[in-house]
Write a protein that holds these residues in place. Structure first.
Motif, mmCIF file in Angstrom:
data_model
loop_
_atom_site.group_PDB
_atom_site.id
_atom_site.type_symbol
_atom_site.label_atom_id
_atom_site.label_comp_id
_atom_site.label_asym_id
_atom_site.label_seq_id
_atom_site.Cartn_x
_atom_site.Cartn_y
_atom_site.Cartn_z
ATOM 1 N N TYR A 51 -1.220 -10.139 2.002
ATOM 2 C CA TYR A 51 -1.212 -8.935 1.160
ATOM 3 C C TYR A 51 -1.798 -7.781 1.967
ATOM 4 N N LYS A 53 -2.547 -3.566 1.731
ATOM 5 C CA LYS A 53 -2.585 -2.334 0.927
ATOM 6 C C LYS A 53 -2.871 -1.174 1.864
ATOM 7 N N ASN A 54 -1.967 -0.199 1.862
ATOM 8 C CA ASN A 54 -2.116 0.973 2.718
ATOM 9 C C ASN A 54 -2.048 2.220 1.848
ATOM 10 N N ALA A 55 -3.157 2.943 1.771
ATOM 11 C CA ALA A 55 -3.248 4.119 0.900
ATOM 12 C C ALA A 55 -3.475 5.363 1.743
ATOM 13 N N THR A 70 0.369 5.030 -2.116
ATOM 14 C CA THR A 70 -0.094 3.677 -1.814
ATOM 15 C C THR A 70 1.083 2.741 -1.663
ATOM 16 N N TYR A 71 1.103 2.030 -0.547
ATOM 17 C CA TYR A 71 2.091 0.984 -0.319
ATOM 18 C C TYR A 71 1.381 -0.362 -0.359
ATOM 19 N N GLU A 72 1.913 -1.292 -1.133
ATOM 20 C CA GLU A 72 1.414 -2.668 -1.157
ATOM 21 C C GLU A 72 2.523 -3.568 -0.630
ATOM 22 N N SER A 258 -6.161 0.961 5.413
ATOM 23 C CA SER A 258 -5.463 -0.315 5.265
ATOM 24 C C SER A 258 -6.448 -1.438 4.958
ATOM 25 N N ARG A 269 -2.268 -9.986 -6.439
ATOM 26 C CA ARG A 269 -3.270 -9.173 -5.748
ATOM 27 C C ARG A 269 -4.560 -9.958 -5.601
#
Length: 270
Positions: A51, A53-55, A70-72, A258, A269
């Motif tokens: 997983y 998460k990039n915000a 935000t990309y998950e 990230s 998640r």
């Protein structure tokens, strides 16, 4: 007698040079390559999913929309199997699909896949083709940034050859979807250690290192914060060094953070 260090200690702020990128130095110019020894990837067991998460956020300014994107990513152990991407936008940030599930991470709008606009874009084909020898990477980089851009290629007159080189290297190291594996990250970090004008310093109050570059007389500084335990990216940002489009000095113009974790299903998640 104390031994002579092979690389300089973390340094004060420096600036990228003007003119062509020089020949490869005989020894590293900065300690960025010291991070290479710790470069590692997340090892997944059967049934596990990576997983990510990039915000990316930006404050109100004349340059960027105010808000966050935000990309998950959910990346399976078999990277040819379906990946899941969920996108969430807030504030004035708009555009893109909210959810995609595709084989091998070939998401719609992912410019690293089709077309490959540069031999340095972190697509799977490019990653496989790039050398793991820092000397070879440096010479390839030097030849590209010192050459006259081909007709029709996008032009960035504001970037010197050294700035173009730093931009290419930082883009590879900041890749949020872990397309760039540990062996290539290690080689790229050692290549970064050969580039002139790179600043390396310890983050205030955090067990992290900030690697940055800026042009003399410019208005911003590009910073990359790799995790010193893994050399995977934690933060990538542009910080104002002078008032720019309403952003005061010392404040991030945009910032991308990230995080990685291991889960057990697409969509789960941590």
């Amino acid at each position: 007698m104390a031994s002579t260090p092979t690389t300089p200690a973390p340094e004060a702020e420096t600036y990228l040079p003007d003119g062509p990128l020089p020949a490869k130095p005989a020894r590293p110019l900065n300690p960025a390559g010291n991070l290479a020894a710790k470069a590692s990837d997340v090892t997944l067991k059967p049934g596990e999913v990576l997983y990510i998460k990039n915000a990316t956020t930006s404050p109100p300014s004349d340059l960027c929309p105010d808000g966050a994107l935000t990309y998950e990513y959910w990346v399976p152990r078999d990277r040819n199997a379906p990946w899941l991407l969920k996108r969430t936008a807030t504030g004035d940030v708009k555009g893109g699909r909210d959810e995609q599930r595709v084989n091998g991470g070939k998401f719609e709008g992912n410019t690293y896949e089709v077309p490959d606009d540069s031999a340095w874009s972190p697509s799977p084909n490019n990653v496989a083709a790039l050398s793991r020898d820092p000397a070879v990477l440096y010479e390839k980089l030097r030849a590209e940034v010192n050459a006259t851009p081909p007709a029709g290629a996008p032009k960035r007159p504001d970037l010197t050859p050294a700035a173009r080189a730093a931009d290419i290297v930082f883009t590879l190291l900041a890749d949020p979807s872990t397309t760039v594996p540990a062996d290539l990250r290690a080689a790229v970090l050692r290549t970064l250690g050969l580039l002139p004008g790179i600043t390396v310093r310890f983050a205030d109050g955090r067990p992290a290192v900030i690697v940055s570059w800026q042009l003399r007389g410019g208005q911003s500084r590009t910073e990359l914060v790799p995790d010193p335990a893994t050399a995977r990216p934690i933060m990538y940002q542009d910080v104002a060094t002078a008032p720019v489009h309403g952003v005061p000095p010392g404040q991030a113009i945009w910032s991308s953070v990230s995080n990685h974790a291991v889960v057990h299903a697409l969509g789960q998640r941590p």
